[in-house]
Design a protein around this motif. Sequence first.
Motif, PDB file in Angstrom:
ATOM      1  N   UNK A 194       0.857  -1.182   0.000  1.00  0.00           N
ATOM      2  CA  UNK A 194       0.000   0.000   0.000  1.00  0.00           C
ATOM      3  C   UNK A 194       0.897   1.237   0.000  1.00  0.00           C
ATOM      4  N   UNK A 195       0.398   2.324  -0.590  1.00  0.00           N
ATOM      5  CA  UNK A 195       1.147   3.568  -0.596  1.00  0.00           C
ATOM      6  C   UNK A 195       0.264   4.699  -0.084  1.00  0.00           C
ATOM      7  N   UNK A 196       0.879   5.613   0.637  1.00  0.00           N
ATOM      8  CA  UNK A 196       0.254   6.891   1.018  1.00  0.00           C
ATOM      9  C   UNK A 196       1.260   7.961   0.657  1.00  0.00           C
ATOM     10  N   UNK A 197       0.818   9.029  -0.022  1.00  0.00           N
ATOM     11  CA  UNK A 197       1.755  10.098  -0.365  1.00  0.00           C
ATOM     12  C   UNK A 197       1.076  11.451  -0.245  1.00  0.00           C
ATOM     13  N   UNK A 198       1.876  12.424   0.128  1.00  0.00           N
ATOM     14  CA  UNK A 198       1.366  13.772   0.355  1.00  0.00           C
ATOM     15  C   UNK A 198       2.218  14.474   1.400  1.00  0.00           C
ATOM     16  N   UNK A 199       1.748  15.636   1.830  1.00  0.00           N
ATOM     17  CA  UNK A 199       2.469  16.357   2.884  1.00  0.00           C
ATOM     18  C   UNK A 199       2.243  15.666   4.227  1.00  0.00           C
ATOM     19  N   UNK A 200       3.293  15.557   5.008  1.00  0.00           N
ATOM     20  CA  UNK A 200       3.171  14.963   6.350  1.00  0.00           C
ATOM     21  C   UNK A 200       2.719  16.069   7.299  1.00  0.00           C
ATOM     22  N   UNK A 201       1.406  16.247   7.382  1.00  0.00           N
ATOM     23  CA  UNK A 201       0.788  17.289   8.203  1.00  0.00           C
ATOM     24  C   UNK A 201      -0.494  16.716   8.803  1.00  0.00           C
ATOM     25  N   UNK A 202      -0.990  17.292   9.900  1.00  0.00           N
ATOM     26  CA  UNK A 202      -2.181  16.725  10.549  1.00  0.00           C
ATOM     27  C   UNK A 202      -3.393  16.648   9.635  1.00  0.00           C
ATOM     28  N   UNK A 203      -3.591  17.653   8.767  1.00  0.00           N
ATOM     29  CA  UNK A 203      -4.803  17.647   7.948  1.00  0.00           C
ATOM     30  C   UNK A 203      -4.779  16.575   6.863  1.00  0.00           C
ATOM     31  N   UNK A 204      -3.623  16.002   6.593  1.00  0.00           N
ATOM     32  CA  UNK A 204      -3.536  14.884   5.645  1.00  0.00           C
ATOM     33  C   UNK A 204      -3.586  13.534   6.358  1.00  0.00           C
ATOM     34  N   UNK A 205      -3.282  13.511   7.654  1.00  0.00           N
ATOM     35  CA  UNK A 205      -3.492  12.359   8.541  1.00  0.00           C
ATOM     36  C   UNK A 205      -2.866  11.047   8.067  1.00  0.00           C
ATOM     37  N   UNK A 206      -1.579  11.029   7.749  1.00  0.00           N
ATOM     38  CA  UNK A 206      -0.967   9.753   7.351  1.00  0.00           C
ATOM     39  C   UNK A 206      -0.958   8.699   8.464  1.00  0.00           C
TER      40      UNK A 206
END
Length: 374
Positions: A194-206
Amino acid sequence: MTAARRLRIVVIAPLRFPIRRPHAGGLESAVWGEVAALRRRGHDVTFIAPTGSDFLDEDGPFRLPPLDWPAGAVPTDRTWPDSYHTRNAPALGRALDEIAADPSRYDVISNHCLHPLPLQRAASLGVPMVTTLHTPVDHDFVTAHRAAAGAGSAFLSVSDHTRREWAAAGVRSRLLPNGVDPATWQAGPGGGGIVWFGRIVPEKAPHIAVAVARRLGMPLTLAGRIGDAAYAEQAVLPEIGGDIRYAGELSPDELASLVGRSSLALATPAWAEPFGLVAPEALLCGTPVVGFAVGGVPEVAAGTVGMELVTAGDVDAMATSARGLLRRGEEPGYRAAVRESAVRRFSLDARIASLEAVLGELAAGAVDETALTA
Protein backbone atom coordinates in the motif's frame (compact mmCIF):
# COMPACT_ATOMS: atom_id res chain seq x y z
CA MET A 1 -9.58 31.17 -28.45
CA THR A 2 -8.11 29.48 -31.48
CA ALA A 3 -5.20 27.10 -31.06
CA ALA A 4 -3.00 29.45 -33.13
CA ARG A 5 -3.40 32.44 -30.85
CA ARG A 6 -0.38 33.10 -28.66
CA LEU A 7 -1.12 34.79 -25.35
CA ARG A 8 1.18 36.82 -23.14
CA ILE A 9 0.31 35.41 -19.73
CA VAL A 10 1.50 36.37 -16.26
CA VAL A 11 1.26 33.51 -13.76
CA ILE A 12 1.48 34.48 -10.08
CA ALA A 13 2.62 31.67 -7.79
CA PRO A 14 1.98 31.17 -4.08
CA LEU A 15 4.76 32.65 -1.95
CA ARG A 16 5.58 29.89 0.54
CA PHE A 17 7.77 27.54 -1.52
CA PRO A 18 9.78 27.63 -4.75
CA ILE A 19 7.81 26.13 -7.63
CA ARG A 20 10.09 23.28 -8.64
CA ARG A 21 10.47 19.52 -8.44
CA PRO A 22 10.08 17.77 -6.06
CA HIS A 23 6.91 19.75 -5.45
CA ALA A 24 6.26 21.01 -1.94
CA GLY A 25 2.58 20.11 -2.24
CA GLY A 26 -0.39 19.75 -4.56
CA LEU A 27 -0.78 23.50 -5.07
CA GLU A 28 2.82 23.90 -6.14
CA SER A 29 2.52 20.87 -8.41
CA ALA A 30 -0.58 22.32 -10.07
CA VAL A 31 1.07 25.70 -10.70
CA TRP A 32 4.25 24.08 -12.06
CA GLY A 33 2.18 21.94 -14.40
CA GLU A 34 0.20 24.94 -15.64
CA VAL A 35 3.29 27.00 -16.49
CA ALA A 36 5.03 24.08 -18.17
CA ALA A 37 1.96 23.18 -20.24
CA LEU A 38 1.21 26.77 -21.31
CA ARG A 39 4.80 27.20 -22.48
CA ARG A 40 4.69 23.89 -24.37
CA ARG A 41 1.60 25.13 -26.16
CA GLY A 42 3.44 28.22 -27.39
CA HIS A 43 2.30 30.92 -24.98
CA ASP A 44 4.64 33.59 -23.60
CA VAL A 45 4.50 33.03 -19.84
CA THR A 46 5.96 35.50 -17.34
CA PHE A 47 6.29 33.89 -13.93
CA ILE A 48 6.12 35.69 -10.59
CA ALA A 49 7.46 33.22 -8.04
CA PRO A 50 9.95 32.78 -5.17
CA THR A 51 13.65 32.50 -5.89
CA GLY A 52 14.58 28.90 -6.59
CA SER A 53 11.52 28.30 -8.78
CA ASP A 54 11.75 26.86 -12.25
CA PHE A 55 10.73 29.05 -15.21
CA LEU A 56 12.29 32.24 -13.77
CA ASP A 57 14.26 33.61 -16.71
CA GLU A 58 16.23 36.45 -15.18
CA ASP A 59 16.79 38.58 -12.12
CA GLY A 60 14.31 41.36 -11.57
CA PRO A 61 11.06 42.22 -9.83
CA PHE A 62 9.36 38.94 -10.78
CA ARG A 63 11.89 36.86 -8.82
CA LEU A 64 10.52 37.08 -5.27
CA PRO A 65 12.58 36.47 -2.11
CA PRO A 66 12.30 33.13 -0.32
CA LEU A 67 10.73 32.97 3.12
CA ASP A 68 13.23 33.99 5.79
CA TRP A 69 12.63 32.05 8.99
CA PRO A 70 14.46 33.41 12.07
CA ALA A 71 17.16 31.29 13.70
CA GLY A 72 15.66 28.62 15.92
CA ALA A 73 12.19 28.87 14.39
CA VAL A 74 10.62 25.66 13.14
CA PRO A 75 9.01 26.26 9.73
CA THR A 76 5.48 24.91 9.30
CA ASP A 77 2.93 24.89 6.50
CA ARG A 78 0.45 26.87 8.60
CA THR A 79 2.45 29.79 9.98
CA TRP A 80 4.48 32.62 8.49
CA PRO A 81 7.63 34.39 9.67
CA ASP A 82 7.39 38.14 10.28
CA SER A 83 9.43 38.68 7.12
CA TYR A 84 6.49 37.41 5.07
CA HIS A 85 4.73 40.71 5.83
CA THR A 86 7.81 42.98 5.81
CA ARG A 87 9.74 41.45 2.89
CA ASN A 88 7.75 39.01 0.78
CA ALA A 89 4.47 40.90 0.44
CA PRO A 90 6.24 44.17 -0.51
CA ALA A 91 8.24 42.27 -3.13
CA LEU A 92 4.98 40.96 -4.58
CA GLY A 93 3.72 44.54 -4.63
CA ARG A 94 6.76 45.64 -6.64
CA ALA A 95 6.13 42.85 -9.14
CA LEU A 96 2.55 44.08 -9.56
CA ASP A 97 3.90 47.65 -9.97
CA GLU A 98 6.00 46.37 -12.87
CA ILE A 99 2.89 45.01 -14.58
CA ALA A 100 0.89 48.18 -13.98
CA ALA A 101 3.72 50.36 -15.34
CA ASP A 102 3.24 48.93 -18.84
CA PRO A 103 0.16 46.68 -19.03
CA SER A 104 0.34 46.61 -22.84
CA ARG A 105 3.07 43.94 -22.50
CA TYR A 106 0.58 41.40 -21.13
CA ASP A 107 -2.77 39.97 -22.19
CA VAL A 108 -4.00 38.24 -19.04
CA ILE A 109 -2.99 37.17 -15.52
CA SER A 110 -3.48 33.69 -14.01
CA ASN A 111 -3.26 34.17 -10.25
CA HIS A 112 -2.59 31.32 -7.81
CA CYS A 113 -1.15 33.45 -5.00
CA LEU A 114 -2.67 32.95 -1.55
CA HIS A 115 -1.91 36.54 -0.56
CA PRO A 116 -4.81 38.98 -1.09
CA LEU A 117 -2.66 41.71 -2.67
CA PRO A 118 -3.31 40.74 -6.32
CA LEU A 119 -7.05 40.96 -5.67
CA GLN A 120 -6.63 44.34 -3.98
CA ARG A 121 -4.69 45.60 -6.98
CA ALA A 122 -6.73 43.90 -9.72
CA ALA A 123 -8.66 47.00 -10.79
CA SER A 124 -5.50 49.10 -11.21
CA LEU A 125 -3.23 46.66 -13.04
CA GLY A 126 -4.68 47.24 -16.49
CA VAL A 127 -4.59 43.51 -17.26
CA PRO A 128 -7.57 41.18 -16.71
CA MET A 129 -6.92 38.56 -14.04
CA VAL A 130 -8.40 35.17 -13.21
CA THR A 131 -7.70 33.74 -9.76
CA THR A 132 -7.94 30.01 -9.14
CA LEU A 133 -9.51 29.20 -5.78
CA HIS A 134 -7.52 26.29 -4.32
CA THR A 135 -8.51 26.63 -0.67
CA PRO A 136 -11.46 26.95 1.69
CA VAL A 137 -12.84 30.47 1.96
CA ASP A 138 -10.17 32.99 2.97
CA HIS A 139 -11.81 36.07 4.48
CA ASP A 140 -8.82 38.28 3.63
CA PHE A 141 -9.42 37.34 -0.02
CA VAL A 142 -13.10 38.18 0.25
CA THR A 143 -12.33 41.53 1.91
CA ALA A 144 -9.72 42.39 -0.74
CA HIS A 145 -12.10 41.52 -3.55
CA ARG A 146 -14.85 43.65 -2.06
CA ALA A 147 -12.45 46.55 -1.49
CA ALA A 148 -11.65 46.46 -5.21
CA ALA A 149 -15.39 46.41 -5.93
CA GLY A 150 -14.78 43.17 -7.84
CA ALA A 151 -13.14 45.01 -10.71
CA GLY A 152 -10.49 43.27 -12.79
CA SER A 153 -11.05 39.81 -11.31
CA ALA A 154 -12.64 36.58 -12.44
CA PHE A 155 -12.42 33.28 -10.58
CA LEU A 156 -12.05 29.55 -11.17
CA SER A 157 -12.63 26.83 -8.56
CA VAL A 158 -10.91 23.45 -8.43
CA SER A 159 -14.10 21.66 -7.34
CA ASP A 160 -17.81 22.31 -7.12
CA HIS A 161 -17.49 22.00 -3.34
CA THR A 162 -15.02 24.89 -3.38
CA ARG A 163 -17.16 26.86 -5.83
CA ARG A 164 -20.19 26.60 -3.55
CA GLU A 165 -18.23 27.55 -0.44
CA TRP A 166 -16.86 30.70 -2.06
CA ALA A 167 -20.20 31.58 -3.63
CA ALA A 168 -21.75 31.59 -0.16
CA ALA A 169 -19.10 34.16 0.82
CA GLY A 170 -19.94 36.35 -2.18
CA VAL A 171 -17.33 35.22 -4.70
CA ARG A 172 -18.70 33.48 -7.78
CA SER A 173 -16.53 31.29 -9.99
CA ARG A 174 -16.42 28.79 -12.82
CA LEU A 175 -15.52 25.16 -12.15
CA LEU A 176 -12.16 24.02 -13.55
CA PRO A 177 -10.77 20.91 -11.82
CA ASN A 178 -7.05 20.28 -11.49
CA GLY A 179 -5.29 18.14 -14.07
CA VAL A 180 -2.52 15.54 -13.98
CA ASP A 181 0.13 14.89 -16.62
CA PRO A 182 -0.21 11.31 -17.94
CA ALA A 183 3.38 11.46 -19.21
CA THR A 184 4.63 11.73 -15.61
CA TRP A 185 2.00 9.57 -13.92
CA GLN A 186 2.38 6.52 -16.12
CA ALA A 187 0.74 3.12 -15.79
CA GLY A 188 2.46 0.82 -13.31
CA PRO A 189 2.30 -2.93 -12.77
CA GLY A 190 0.97 -2.87 -9.19
CA GLY A 191 1.65 -6.01 -7.21
CA GLY A 192 3.29 -4.31 -4.25
CA GLY A 193 2.07 -3.05 -0.90
CA ILE A 194 0.00 0.00 0.00
CA VAL A 195 1.15 3.57 -0.60
CA TRP A 196 0.25 6.89 1.02
CA PHE A 197 1.75 10.10 -0.37
CA GLY A 198 1.37 13.77 0.35
CA ARG A 199 2.47 16.36 2.88
CA ILE A 200 3.17 14.96 6.35
CA VAL A 201 0.79 17.29 8.20
CA PRO A 202 -2.18 16.72 10.55
CA GLU A 203 -4.80 17.65 7.95
CA LYS A 204 -3.54 14.88 5.64
CA ALA A 205 -3.49 12.36 8.54
CA PRO A 206 -0.97 9.75 7.35
CA HIS A 207 -1.16 8.14 10.80
CA ILE A 208 -4.56 6.80 9.74
CA ALA A 209 -2.94 5.10 6.76
CA VAL A 210 -0.60 3.34 9.21
CA ALA A 211 -3.61 2.09 11.20
CA VAL A 212 -5.32 0.82 8.03
CA ALA A 213 -2.19 -0.99 6.84
CA ARG A 214 -1.92 -2.73 10.19
CA ARG A 215 -5.58 -3.78 10.00
CA LEU A 216 -4.81 -5.31 6.61
CA GLY A 217 -1.50 -6.84 7.63
CA MET A 218 0.17 -5.30 4.57
CA PRO A 219 3.33 -3.24 4.07
CA LEU A 220 2.86 0.50 3.72
CA THR A 221 5.17 3.09 2.18
CA LEU A 222 4.70 6.73 3.17
CA ALA A 223 6.19 9.39 0.90
CA GLY A 224 6.20 13.16 1.15
CA ARG A 225 7.66 16.28 2.65
CA ILE A 226 7.36 16.79 6.40
CA GLY A 227 5.35 19.99 6.70
CA ASP A 228 4.74 19.78 10.46
CA ALA A 229 7.74 18.45 12.35
CA ALA A 230 5.93 18.23 15.69
CA TYR A 231 3.12 16.15 14.21
CA ALA A 232 5.53 13.91 12.33
CA GLU A 233 7.67 13.29 15.41
CA GLN A 234 4.66 12.54 17.59
CA ALA A 235 2.29 10.61 15.31
CA VAL A 236 4.15 9.27 12.27
CA LEU A 237 7.89 8.74 12.63
CA PRO A 238 7.60 6.50 15.74
CA GLU A 239 5.54 4.09 13.59
CA ILE A 240 8.29 3.68 10.99
CA GLY A 241 9.90 0.25 10.98
CA GLY A 242 9.10 -3.28 9.87
CA ASP A 243 6.31 -3.14 7.31
CA ILE A 244 5.93 0.64 7.66
CA ARG A 245 8.48 2.51 5.55
CA TYR A 246 9.08 6.22 5.01
CA ALA A 247 10.54 6.96 1.56
CA GLY A 248 11.03 10.69 2.17
CA GLU A 249 10.40 13.42 -0.37
CA LEU A 250 10.57 12.04 -3.92
CA SER A 251 10.75 13.58 -7.37
CA PRO A 252 7.56 13.24 -9.43
CA ASP A 253 9.09 10.46 -11.54
CA GLU A 254 10.26 8.55 -8.45
CA LEU A 255 6.90 9.03 -6.77
CA ALA A 256 4.95 7.91 -9.83
CA SER A 257 7.11 4.80 -10.05
CA LEU A 258 6.45 3.99 -6.39
CA VAL A 259 2.70 4.54 -6.77
CA GLY A 260 2.57 2.50 -9.97
CA ARG A 261 4.26 -0.44 -8.24
CA SER A 262 1.74 -0.33 -5.38
CA SER A 263 -1.47 -2.32 -5.24
CA LEU A 264 -3.50 0.38 -3.53
CA ALA A 265 -3.26 4.03 -2.47
CA LEU A 266 -4.90 5.52 0.61
CA ALA A 267 -6.15 9.12 0.82
CA THR A 268 -6.87 10.11 4.41
CA PRO A 269 -7.71 13.84 4.60
CA ALA A 270 -8.79 15.05 8.02
CA TRP A 271 -10.20 18.29 6.61
CA ALA A 272 -12.53 19.33 3.81
CA GLU A 273 -9.99 18.79 1.02
CA PRO A 274 -10.82 21.29 -1.76
CA PHE A 275 -9.80 18.80 -4.48
CA GLY A 276 -7.34 16.07 -3.49
CA LEU A 277 -4.73 15.74 -6.24
CA VAL A 278 -3.21 12.50 -4.93
CA ALA A 279 -6.23 10.46 -6.03
CA PRO A 280 -6.04 11.36 -9.75
CA GLU A 281 -2.27 10.93 -9.64
CA ALA A 282 -2.61 7.41 -8.26
CA LEU A 283 -5.45 6.53 -10.61
CA LEU A 284 -3.42 7.58 -13.65
CA CYS A 285 -0.86 4.99 -12.55
CA GLY A 286 -3.65 2.40 -12.58
CA THR A 287 -3.51 2.17 -8.79
CA PRO A 288 -6.93 2.03 -7.07
CA VAL A 289 -7.66 4.47 -4.25
CA VAL A 290 -9.66 4.35 -1.03
CA GLY A 291 -10.32 7.78 0.42
CA PHE A 292 -12.43 9.72 2.88
CA ALA A 293 -15.59 11.38 1.59
CA VAL A 294 -14.78 14.98 2.47
CA GLY A 295 -14.73 18.30 0.61
CA GLY A 296 -14.22 17.96 -3.12
CA VAL A 297 -12.99 14.36 -2.94
CA PRO A 298 -16.40 12.82 -3.79
CA GLU A 299 -16.31 14.74 -7.09
CA VAL A 300 -13.02 13.06 -7.95
CA ALA A 301 -14.49 9.65 -7.13
CA ALA A 302 -17.77 10.19 -8.98
CA GLY A 303 -17.70 8.56 -12.39
CA THR A 304 -14.15 7.30 -11.85
CA VAL A 305 -13.13 3.64 -12.07
CA GLY A 306 -11.07 2.37 -9.14
CA MET A 307 -11.88 4.83 -6.36
CA GLU A 308 -14.08 4.15 -3.33
CA LEU A 309 -14.94 6.43 -0.43
CA VAL A 310 -15.77 5.82 3.21
CA THR A 311 -16.79 8.03 6.11
CA ALA A 312 -13.98 10.28 7.27
CA GLY A 313 -11.89 8.76 10.06
CA ASP A 314 -13.44 5.29 9.83
CA VAL A 315 -10.39 3.02 9.84
CA ASP A 316 -12.40 -0.21 9.81
CA ALA A 317 -14.50 0.89 6.81
CA MET A 318 -11.38 1.95 4.93
CA ALA A 319 -9.77 -1.42 5.58
CA THR A 320 -12.89 -3.26 4.41
CA SER A 321 -13.09 -1.20 1.22
CA ALA A 322 -9.36 -1.70 0.66
CA ARG A 323 -9.73 -5.48 0.74
CA GLY A 324 -12.32 -5.35 -2.00
CA LEU A 325 -10.26 -3.04 -4.22
CA LEU A 326 -7.16 -5.17 -3.69
CA ARG A 327 -9.03 -8.20 -5.00
CA ARG A 328 -10.38 -6.24 -7.93
CA GLY A 329 -6.94 -4.90 -8.77
CA GLU A 330 -5.80 -8.46 -9.46
CA GLU A 331 -8.40 -8.91 -12.20
CA PRO A 332 -7.02 -8.80 -15.77
CA GLY A 333 -7.46 -5.37 -17.34
CA TYR A 334 -8.64 -3.65 -14.17
CA ARG A 335 -5.63 -1.39 -13.71
CA ALA A 336 -5.77 -0.41 -17.38
CA ALA A 337 -9.44 0.56 -16.93
CA VAL A 338 -8.55 2.61 -13.86
CA ARG A 339 -5.94 4.57 -15.82
CA GLU A 340 -8.16 5.03 -18.88
CA SER A 341 -10.94 6.48 -16.74
CA ALA A 342 -8.55 8.85 -14.95
CA VAL A 343 -6.92 10.07 -18.16
CA ARG A 344 -10.34 10.81 -19.61
CA ARG A 345 -11.38 12.88 -16.59
CA PHE A 346 -8.19 14.45 -15.27
CA SER A 347 -5.71 14.86 -18.11
CA LEU A 348 -3.65 18.03 -17.74
CA ASP A 349 -4.01 18.74 -21.47
CA ALA A 350 -7.80 18.87 -21.14
CA ARG A 351 -7.54 21.26 -18.20
CA ILE A 352 -5.09 23.54 -20.00
CA ALA A 353 -7.29 23.62 -23.11
CA SER A 354 -10.19 24.82 -20.94
CA LEU A 355 -7.93 27.32 -19.19
CA GLU A 356 -6.75 28.65 -22.56
CA ALA A 357 -10.36 29.31 -23.50
CA VAL A 358 -10.95 31.32 -20.31
CA LEU A 359 -7.70 33.26 -20.67
CA GLY A 360 -8.42 33.97 -24.33
CA GLU A 361 -11.90 35.24 -23.54
CA LEU A 362 -10.60 37.52 -20.81
CA ALA A 363 -7.79 38.84 -22.99
CA ALA A 364 -10.26 39.59 -25.78
CA GLY A 365 -12.68 41.31 -23.43
CA ALA A 366 -15.25 38.67 -24.32
CA VAL A 367 -16.00 37.96 -20.65
CA ASP A 368 -17.53 40.49 -18.31
CA GLU A 369 -15.64 39.74 -15.09
CA THR A 370 -18.57 40.95 -13.03
CA ALA A 371 -20.62 38.08 -14.48
CA LEU A 372 -18.28 35.68 -12.70
CA THR A 373 -18.21 37.48 -9.38
CA ALA A 374 -20.62 38.74 -6.78
